[in-house]
Design an enzyme around this catalytic site. Structure first.
Site, mmCIF file in Angstrom:
data_model
loop_
_atom_site.group_PDB
_atom_site.id
_atom_site.type_symbol
_atom_site.label_atom_id
_atom_site.label_comp_id
_atom_site.label_asym_id
_atom_site.label_seq_id
_atom_site.Cartn_x
_atom_site.Cartn_y
_atom_site.Cartn_z
ATOM 1 N N LYS A 183 -18.020 -4.687 -16.348
ATOM 2 C CA LYS A 183 -17.996 -4.830 -14.892
ATOM 3 C C LYS A 183 -17.655 -3.485 -14.257
ATOM 4 O O LYS A 183 -16.500 -3.056 -14.247
ATOM 5 C CB LYS A 183 -16.979 -5.869 -14.434
ATOM 6 C CG LYS A 183 -17.148 -6.196 -12.957
ATOM 7 C CD LYS A 183 -15.875 -6.525 -12.217
ATOM 8 C CE LYS A 183 -15.187 -5.370 -11.565
ATOM 9 N NZ LYS A 183 -15.870 -4.675 -10.463
ATOM 10 N N GLU A 258 -5.441 2.361 -17.887
ATOM 11 C CA GLU A 258 -5.432 3.780 -17.546
ATOM 12 C C GLU A 258 -5.352 3.835 -16.025
ATOM 13 O O GLU A 258 -6.303 3.473 -15.350
ATOM 14 C CB GLU A 258 -6.744 4.386 -18.086
ATOM 15 C CG GLU A 258 -6.861 5.862 -17.925
ATOM 16 C CD GLU A 258 -5.626 6.555 -18.385
ATOM 17 O OE1 GLU A 258 -5.218 6.358 -19.536
ATOM 18 O OE2 GLU A 258 -5.039 7.294 -17.574
ATOM 19 N N CYS A 292 -8.112 10.871 -11.490
ATOM 20 C CA CYS A 292 -6.756 10.483 -11.916
ATOM 21 C C CYS A 292 -5.975 11.728 -12.276
ATOM 22 O O CYS A 292 -4.757 11.746 -12.179
ATOM 23 C CB CYS A 292 -6.758 9.612 -13.156
ATOM 24 S SG CYS A 292 -8.040 8.438 -13.248
ATOM 25 N N GLU A 393 -0.119 8.460 -5.095
ATOM 26 C CA GLU A 393 -1.477 8.917 -5.396
ATOM 27 C C GLU A 393 -2.345 8.733 -4.148
ATOM 28 O O GLU A 393 -2.442 7.631 -3.616
ATOM 29 C CB GLU A 393 -2.052 8.115 -6.560
ATOM 30 C CG GLU A 393 -3.412 8.620 -6.996
ATOM 31 C CD GLU A 393 -3.926 7.938 -8.249
ATOM 32 O OE1 GLU A 393 -3.949 6.698 -8.286
ATOM 33 O OE2 GLU A 393 -4.326 8.664 -9.182
HETATM 34 C C1 UN1 Z 1 -10.355 10.649 -14.397
HETATM 35 O O1 UN1 Z 1 -9.890 11.382 -13.546
HETATM 36 O O2 UN1 Z 1 -10.325 9.432 -14.239
HETATM 37 O O3 UN1 Z 1 -10.020 15.734 -17.382
HETATM 38 C C2 UN1 Z 1 -11.002 11.157 -15.627
HETATM 39 C C3 UN1 Z 1 -10.746 15.369 -16.466
HETATM 40 C C4 UN1 Z 1 -12.035 14.655 -16.780
HETATM 41 C C5 UN1 Z 1 -11.804 13.179 -16.841
HETATM 42 C C6 UN1 Z 1 -11.080 12.646 -15.655
HETATM 43 N N1 UN1 Z 1 -12.556 15.132 -18.029
HETATM 44 O O4 UN1 Z 1 -10.462 15.547 -15.296
#
Ligand code: UN1
Length: 505
Positions: A183, A258, A292, A393
């Site tokens: 999904k 995550e 992230c 965030e």
């Molecule tokens: C994410 O931000 O969800 O290291 C992944 C990084 C990328 C992956 C980010 N290779 O920013």
């Protein structure tokens, strides 16, 4: 075929269930529009229901009984083929991705490349998936551990890495012998569909991968409460991740989460400042801050604070904001109206908290920006570590710059948030670099590089409110998608009692 032309102007895309492209039982669709220009309708996608999810789960359950018995190196052959197909189509996949979620072409190419890398890497695991063989404490007895697949896996992915993150989850699931119900985020169903189409073309058997588009409330919930689903792998916000854990808990699924980040770059008095400025621009404003791993906090030693800030602000001001499909653009739009509103809200919070707006701070709404969700690259200076803009965030182009007096204070500020994904230090002092490497409570750490840039063959994930103890990517991902089975074979022909009988010398 995954798409049907509904009218001269729009294209409707279907779900993929049990090897067939099918519409949702709901008869409803949702629109996917280009965030750089909302007049551009990318397509209509199935607004699926719990019923669609149930069909996909059933298909995956049925397919699992065959797929789990396909030798892993054979499973991997299909994945190698898929990796090559993604590589062959990299450019058009990247263009589709920029069109549906806004990040600049260079970055969507990187996203697709990350999916290629992961698929090749994980396909290689088809010939590894090493277990252990160890000596038994008894004579004529063999002891080993082997990986076993877990079962039907629910893959719930975000919009910021529309192909990379699905690949991080789906490919290890498949190589381990699991089947998948996928999904994707409602903002990026086209990239998800492109990925599934390639898996189909590579020859993944019917029912092994199923795609169900639609909202978390309907489709996501159905996956979480199903007893048949045995693994959930989720990337998204900490709030939603908590709900995922709660809903998946009663059926004792394996849950891999995550979640959020509030990553820090620490710039020491001996840092190469030009390098640090480059890193903070890339880390803070790459993907419009929607990673992230984004460098949303920069802690700077007071002796270089002014010099760093001036240069950082000048360079951020000069960033070219626009449509990610234009090769001159350096920063694209936010993914959606909602995300843009979050950015606007946090700018307001920062101002009210008394942080100093060093540049940006406004949505861009006129001229070429009129039809999209654009915002200026924004830097707050003189931010106190406790302010909300330094704690929460934001997931947008907003960076908080925080002064500090010492290395120790930088580490304390860096660790002083609920999240623990990524941290970095700019210094020429090896002792400080290694101390910070040890002391930062994060899952990822960089020296003289920003907080983004993870590679697929090392574990990816974080501590505290970022994760729940699992990792994706690297061989660590295999732990999410397999169960250990310890196997003892006694070939002595007699009863031997572990811990009780002693082997003769
Ligand atoms: C994410 O931000 O969800 O290291 C992944 C990084 C990328 C992956 C980010 N290779 O920013």
């Amino acid at each position: 075929m995954p798409m049907r032309t509904a009218t001269a102007k729009t294209t409707t895309f279907d779900n993929f269930i049990d090897g067939a492209w099918v519409p949702s039982a709901s008869g409803d669709t949702f629109e996917n529009r280009n965030p750089a220009n909302t007049d551009d309708l990318v397509g209509d996608f199935q607004k699926s229901t719990a019923e669609d999810a149930a069909q996909a789960i059933d298909a995956a359950r049925f397919a699992y009984e065959r797929w789990r018995l396909v030798p892993a190196p054979r499973r991997a052959e299909l994945l190698f083929r898929a990796a090559q197909l993604i590589a062959d189509r990299k450019e058009s996949l990247a263009r589709d991705m920029t069109r549906e979620m806004g990040k600049v072409l260079d970055e969507t190419r990187g996203d697709v490349q990350e999916a290629i890398d992961m698929t090749f890497f994980m396909a290689g695991e088809g010939r590894r998936q090493y277990g252990q063989t160890v000596p038994s404490e008894l004579r004529d007895k063999f002891a080993m551990s082997i990986r076993q697949p877990v079962g039907v896996s629910a893959i719930i992915t975000p919009w910021n890495f529309p192909m990379a993150i699905p690949s991080w989850k789906i490919v290890p699931a498949l190589v381990c012998g699991n089947t998948v119900v996928f999904k994707p985020a409602t903002q990026t169903p086209l990239s998800a569909l492109n990925f599934v189409r390639i898996l189909e073309e590579a020859g993944i058997p019917r029912g092994v991968v199923n795609l169900v588009t639609g909202g978390g409330g309907e489709v996501g919930s159905a996956l979480l409460v199903s007893d048949t689903v045995r693994v959930v792998s989720f990337t998204g916000s900490t709030d939603v991740g908590r709900t995922v854990a709660e809903r998946a808990g009663p059926s004792f699924k394996k849950v891999h989460l995550e979640m959020g980040g509030k990553n820090v770059v620490m710039i020491m008095d001996d840092a190469d400042l030009d390098l640090a400025v480059e890193g903070c621009l890339w880390g803070g404003f790459g993907t419009t801050g929607q990673r992230c791993t984004a460098a949303s906090r920069v802690v700077v030693h007071e002796s270089v604070y002014k010099t760093f800030l001036e240069e950082f602000v000048a360079r951020a001001r000069a960033l070219r904001v626009g449509d990610g499909l234009d090769p001159k653009t350096e920063m694209g739009p936010s993914v959606s109206e909602g995300q843009l509103q979050t950015v606007i809200k946090y700018v307001d919070i920062g101002l009210k908290e008394g942080a100093k707006l060093a540049c940006g701070g406004h949505a861009l709404t006129t001229g070429p920006y009129a039809r999209g969700f654009f915002h200026e690259p924004t830097i707050f200076a003189d931010v106190a570590p406790s302010m909300r803009i330094a704690q929460e965030e934001i997931f947008g182009p907003v960076v908080s710059v925080i002064p500090c007096r010492s290395f120790e204070e930088a580490v304390a500020i860096g660790n002083g948030v609920q999240y623990g994904l990524s941290a970095s230090i700019y210094t020429r002092d090896m002792n400080r670099a290694f101390s910070a490497m040890r002391d930062m409570d994060t899952g990822i750490f960089y020296v003289n590089a920003p907080t983004i840039g993870a590679e697929v063959h090392l574990p990816f994930g974080g501590t505290k409110a970022t994760g729940n103890g699992h990792r994706e990517a690297g061989t660590a991902a295999l732990d999410v998608f397999s169960e250990w089975k310890s196997v003892y074979v006694d070939f002595s022909g007699r009863l031997q009692r572990a811990q009780i009988d002693t082997a003769d010398l």
